[in-house]
Design a protein around this motif. Structure first.
Motif, short mmCIF file in Angstrom:
data_model
loop_
_atom_site.label_atom_id
_atom_site.label_comp_id
_atom_site.label_asym_id
_atom_site.label_seq_id
_atom_site.Cartn_x
_atom_site.Cartn_y
_atom_site.Cartn_z
N TYR A 70 0.86 -1.18 0.00
CA TYR A 70 0.00 0.00 0.00
C TYR A 70 0.89 1.23 0.00
N LYS A 71 0.55 2.20 -0.83
CA LYS A 71 1.34 3.43 -0.93
C LYS A 71 0.43 4.64 -0.75
N LYS A 72 0.90 5.57 0.06
CA LYS A 72 0.26 6.88 0.18
C LYS A 72 1.13 7.86 -0.58
N LEU A 73 0.59 8.50 -1.62
CA LEU A 73 1.37 9.33 -2.54
C LEU A 73 1.14 10.81 -2.25
N TYR A 74 2.22 11.58 -2.39
CA TYR A 74 2.15 13.02 -2.13
C TYR A 74 2.73 13.79 -3.32
N ASN A 75 2.17 14.96 -3.57
CA ASN A 75 2.66 15.89 -4.61
C ASN A 75 2.73 15.23 -5.98
N GLN A 76 1.71 14.44 -6.31
CA GLN A 76 1.66 13.81 -7.62
C GLN A 76 1.26 14.83 -8.68
N LEU A 77 1.74 14.61 -9.90
CA LEU A 77 1.52 15.57 -10.98
C LEU A 77 0.29 15.23 -11.79
N GLY A 78 -0.45 16.27 -12.14
CA GLY A 78 -1.56 16.17 -13.08
C GLY A 78 -1.45 17.31 -14.07
N TYR A 79 -2.29 17.28 -15.09
CA TYR A 79 -2.22 18.26 -16.17
C TYR A 79 -3.56 18.94 -16.36
N SER A 80 -3.53 20.24 -16.58
CA SER A 80 -4.76 20.98 -16.82
C SER A 80 -5.41 20.49 -18.10
N ASN A 81 -6.71 20.74 -18.23
CA ASN A 81 -7.40 20.33 -19.44
C ASN A 81 -6.83 21.05 -20.66
N ASN A 115 6.58 24.78 -24.72
CA ASN A 115 5.86 25.75 -23.89
C ASN A 115 6.84 26.32 -22.86
N PRO A 116 7.19 27.61 -22.96
CA PRO A 116 8.15 28.19 -22.01
C PRO A 116 7.57 28.35 -20.60
N PHE A 117 6.25 28.25 -20.48
CA PHE A 117 5.59 28.38 -19.17
C PHE A 117 4.94 27.05 -18.81
N LEU A 118 5.71 25.98 -18.93
CA LEU A 118 5.19 24.63 -18.74
C LEU A 118 4.64 24.41 -17.34
N GLU A 119 5.25 25.05 -16.34
CA GLU A 119 4.80 24.83 -14.96
C GLU A 119 3.36 25.28 -14.75
N GLY A 120 2.90 26.23 -15.58
CA GLY A 120 1.52 26.69 -15.46
C GLY A 120 0.50 25.66 -15.89
N GLU A 121 0.92 24.62 -16.62
CA GLU A 121 0.01 23.57 -17.06
C GLU A 121 -0.09 22.43 -16.05
N LEU A 122 0.73 22.47 -15.01
CA LEU A 122 0.79 21.36 -14.06
C LEU A 122 -0.06 21.62 -12.82
N ARG A 123 -0.60 20.54 -12.29
CA ARG A 123 -1.33 20.58 -11.03
C ARG A 123 -0.77 19.49 -10.13
N GLN A 124 -0.84 19.68 -8.82
CA GLN A 124 -0.32 18.69 -7.90
C GLN A 124 -1.33 18.34 -6.82
N GLY A 125 -1.29 17.08 -6.41
CA GLY A 125 -2.20 16.61 -5.38
C GLY A 125 -1.72 15.27 -4.84
N GLY A 126 -2.60 14.60 -4.13
CA GLY A 126 -2.24 13.32 -3.51
C GLY A 126 -2.78 12.13 -4.27
N GLY A 127 -2.53 10.96 -3.72
CA GLY A 127 -3.01 9.73 -4.34
C GLY A 127 -2.75 8.54 -3.44
N ARG A 128 -3.21 7.40 -3.89
CA ARG A 128 -2.96 6.16 -3.17
C ARG A 128 -2.89 5.01 -4.17
N ALA A 129 -2.13 4.01 -3.79
CA ALA A 129 -1.96 2.84 -4.66
C ALA A 129 -1.85 1.61 -3.78
N TRP A 130 -2.37 0.51 -4.28
CA TRP A 130 -2.28 -0.75 -3.54
C TRP A 130 -2.33 -1.90 -4.54
N GLY A 131 -1.88 -3.06 -4.10
CA GLY A 131 -1.90 -4.19 -5.01
C GLY A 131 -1.33 -5.45 -4.40
N PHE A 132 -1.32 -6.47 -5.24
CA PHE A 132 -0.86 -7.80 -4.86
C PHE A 132 -0.04 -8.36 -6.03
#
Length: 269
Positions: free
Chosen positions: A53-64, A71-88
């Motif tokens: 099981y993983k608790k994820l922090y500061n994961q990257l997402g992209y604006s619509n 793109n010289p302003f690439l950071e403006g297209e990025l969004r950050q948030g959390g997440g979780r992952a689990w498996g077997f």
């Protein structure tokens, strides 16, 4: 360092590596893992299992409709948030004897929750694959002649597809209301091969001939999915030249390869 690439295609070379900094916080995770290993020496069989099981922090997402290329302003297209992952994960293998083989299975889920994306609700990441099965086997027909088989079956990768369309000044515009709301078809492949050792006695130096048939059944696994083509008068898919008087766009796909034979001569020393 972060890999920036708003594409699930493994053949896209337009990736950007961006370091963490004032506008991009470093990604990290808390991981809990439990594993079990068992061996049966008489049968040369080993079993390995893992639950995590993983608790994820500061994961990257992209604006619509993020613009990623040059793109010289690439950071403006990025969004950050959390997440979780689990498996077997499960791996059973036989490593010695005339016939060797291994069977692997993995169940993995990966969800992200990023403010401003998908109405701030959880959505599956590109790494979300509920099913991942692999089987491989090698059989030694003679001391110098071996045949092998490899089979793979995995869930299709997630992607965002339009939930609707609207027309603006005669142009059809897709509407993306949800993140990663769809999947490519499941990935399937079977490979077979044969290897022949040329030197009679096994020693430090050896050379081989290897014949491989990659994707034996010529399955067309999706690599690209597009929503920018129309059906022409001859029934073929084309990219429209007149976007002001354009018929309805349809989804089309491309695959990269079908059956690929290969012949190899190799040296080992």
């Amino acid at each position: 360092i972060n890999q920036i690439n708003n594409s699930i295609s493994p053949f896209n070379s337009l990736e950007v590596w961006l370091p963490s900094g004032p506008n991009i916080r470093a990604q990290y995770a808390d991981i809990l893992d439990f594993g079990f290993v068992k061996a049966w020496p008489d049968q040369s069989i080993d079993l390995t299992t893992d639950v995590y099981y993983k608790k994820l922090y500061n994961q990257l997402g992209y604006s619509n409709h993020a613009e990623m290329f040059l793109n010289p302003f690439l950071e403006g297209e990025l969004r950050q948030g959390g997440g979780r992952a689990w498996g077997f994960e499960f791996l059973l293998k036989k490593a010695r004897g005339r016939m060797t083989w291994q069977l692997g299975y993995a169940y993995s889920r990966s969800l992200l929750q990023i403010a401003g994306l998908n109405n701030s609700k959880e959505y599956p990441s590109h790494q979300d694959r509920p099913v991942d099965i692999s089987v491989s086997a090698d059989y030694r027909i003679r001391p110098r002649w071996t045949i092998n088989l490899n089979a793979v079956y995995t869930s299709g990768m997630t992607l965002s597809t339009p939930t609707g369309f609207y027309y603006y000044r005669g142009t059809q515009v897709p509407v993306y209301a949800e993140q990663n709301n769809d999947r490519l078809p499941d990935y399937k492949r079977l490979d077979v091969g044969s290897a022949w050792r040329l030197n009679r006695k096994e020693k430090a130096f050896a050379h081989y001939f290897t014949l491989t048939l990659y994707n034996l059944f010529s399955i067309r696994n999706y690599a690209f999915l597009n929503f920018n083509k129309i059906v022409g008068g001859d029934g073929k898919f084309i990219v429209p030249g007149d976007r002001l008087n354009m018929p309805t766009q349809v989804a089309t796909y491309r695959y990269v390869y079908s059956l690929i034979p290969s012949f190899t001569y190799s040296l080992k020393f």
